[in-house]
Scaffold this active site. Structure first.
Site, mmCIF file in Angstrom:
data_model
loop_
_atom_site.group_PDB
_atom_site.id
_atom_site.type_symbol
_atom_site.label_atom_id
_atom_site.label_comp_id
_atom_site.label_asym_id
_atom_site.label_seq_id
_atom_site.Cartn_x
_atom_site.Cartn_y
_atom_site.Cartn_z
ATOM 1 N N ASP A 32 32.921 42.817 52.293
ATOM 2 C CA ASP A 32 34.062 42.356 53.096
ATOM 3 C C ASP A 32 34.324 43.249 54.311
ATOM 4 O O ASP A 32 35.465 43.683 54.545
ATOM 5 C CB ASP A 32 35.350 42.331 52.239
ATOM 6 N N GLU A 242 38.306 31.201 52.038
ATOM 7 C CA GLU A 242 38.828 32.572 52.110
ATOM 8 C C GLU A 242 38.166 33.295 53.274
ATOM 9 O O GLU A 242 37.376 32.717 54.016
ATOM 10 C CB GLU A 242 38.560 33.333 50.799
HETATM 11 O O1 FUB Z 1 36.009 41.287 47.560
HETATM 12 C C1 FUB Z 1 36.872 40.477 46.814
HETATM 13 C C2 FUB Z 1 36.947 39.108 47.379
HETATM 14 O O2 FUB Z 1 35.657 38.524 47.403
HETATM 15 C C3 FUB Z 1 37.404 39.036 48.807
HETATM 16 O O3 FUB Z 1 38.767 39.233 48.983
HETATM 17 C C4 FUB Z 1 36.905 37.693 49.146
HETATM 18 O O4 FUB Z 1 36.934 37.375 50.501
HETATM 19 C C5 FUB Z 1 35.514 37.735 48.572
HETATM 20 O O5 FUB Z 1 34.605 38.379 49.426
#
Ligand code: FUB
Length: 342
Positions: A32, A242
């Site tokens: 991320d 997301e």
């Molecule tokens: O790293 C945890 C979660 O996985 C992140 O918040 C999301 O975007 C995904 O990458």
């Protein structure tokens, strides 16, 4: 070595986009990556993946991270410095578990680290921590940002100085449980449950001048198709899941994001930072591992995407960050990126 400063040079000799798509560091797992240019250097604010021994489930319980390491690079091809722990979950008074994807911003001599973490009732909220240095350490504010919820904050400051936070994530990111404005603890584990209705929107909130609050309640960030109709819940290839990010190019606003269970990075373009945005297409095909999450930054006149895959571990919750060049074509669209060119 998990603490203290450490320098890696995995990409020292890289001189092309293809060669750059190697893990940037291998002494810890990272994911991320939110990249920013501060004081002429690239600073990367990634999640720090660990094997916490938590069983995998659809809500992402196995992503049980506990701290952040801040990384920096003097140049895209250069070595990567790990500045050690910039913020630890034990120093966030309201935190319960799962320190997920962060972002950072700078204003008036202060650096801000924004982070999602579940509170002690297992509800994701956004927190903010401050430092006088981009590499930290950061000190968390005593309470979450009022009006914040869900995950994946991305803070963008426009050319007029106004900052915005983009956030949200469905499924384990809990966005679907906020549909009425209040948290539904026993709500859906995935989305709205109605494939024919408009998909849940990511959120955008104007930040206060001190960067510690929302100036007004977060609003829906609308993503429309080229006919002006909202993308639908059942449109898993295109709808927001997301990992939102905002960048501005040639006066246009680019909102890019992950489609989650279809594993694409897609983008939409708008004329205002608060939308509406028109869906353009996929600009990165799936990476190894379930999640895909990126940031886009300009450095010395070229644009780069920071992203992750699971090349080093082969495990979805133990990821490694990478960088590649991102090209805007003459018509403003983004040249699609294949993370594994032949
Ligand atoms: O790293 C945890 C979660 O996985 C992140 O918040 C999301 O975007 C995904 O990458």
């Amino acid at each position: 070595q998990e603490n203290g400063e450490k320098t890696s040079s995995a990409s020292d000799s890289a001189d092309s986009t293809q060669a750059l798509s190697k893990p940037l560091v291998s002494h810890i797992y990272t994911a991320d990556p939110s990249a920013h240019v501060f004081n002429g250097k690239i600073y990367i604010y990634p999640s720090h993946d660990i094997d916490a021994g938590v069983k995998e489930d659809d809500e992402g319980a196995h992503f049980a991270m506990r701290d952040y390491h801040i990384l920096s690079m003097d140049s895209i091809n250069g070595s990567v410095t790990d500045h050690g722990v910039g913020l630890d979950i034990k120093d966030i008074p309201w935190a319960g578990r799962q320190l997920w994807a962060p972002d950072a911003a700078y204003k008036n001599g202060t650096y801000y680290l924004y982070f999602p973490v579940k509170d002690k009732k297992d509800v994701f909220r956004m927190g903010v921590a401050t430092s006088k240095s981009p590499s930290g350490p950061f000190k968390a504010e005593p309470t979450p940002i009022e009006g914040s919820f869900s995950i994946d904050p991305a803070v963008f400051t426009d050319t007029d100085g106004q900052s915005y936070m983009y956030f949200g994530g469905i499924w384990g990111g809990q966005l679907q449980r906020w549909a009425t404005g209040k948290y539904a603890a026993n709500g859906s584990k995935t989305d709205s449950g109605n494939d024919k209705e408009p998909a849940l929107s990511p959120k955008v909130a104007r930040m206060s001048k001190d960067m510690l609050h929302f100036d007004a309640p977060a609003k829906d960030l609308k993503i429309l198709d080229k006919e002006g109709k909202p993308l639908l819940t059942g449109d898993h290839d295109r709808r927001f899941f997301e990992g939102g990010w905002m960048h501005k190019y040639n006066g246009k606003y680019y909102f890019s994001y992950s489609t989650g269970d279809t594993h694409y990075l897609a983008y939409a373009i708008g004329n205002s930072p608060e939308g509406p945005f028109t869906y353009q297409g996929v600009f990165m095909t799936p990476v190894k591992g379930w999640t895909t999450h990126h940031s886009i930054v300009e450095f010395k006149g070229r644009w780069y995407i920071f992203y992750h895959d699971t090349e080093l571990s082969g495990k979805t919750h133990l990821r490694n960050i990478k960088v590649a060049e991102l090209v805007h074509k003459a018509d403003g669209t983004i040249e699609p990126i294949n993370p594994y060119p032949a």
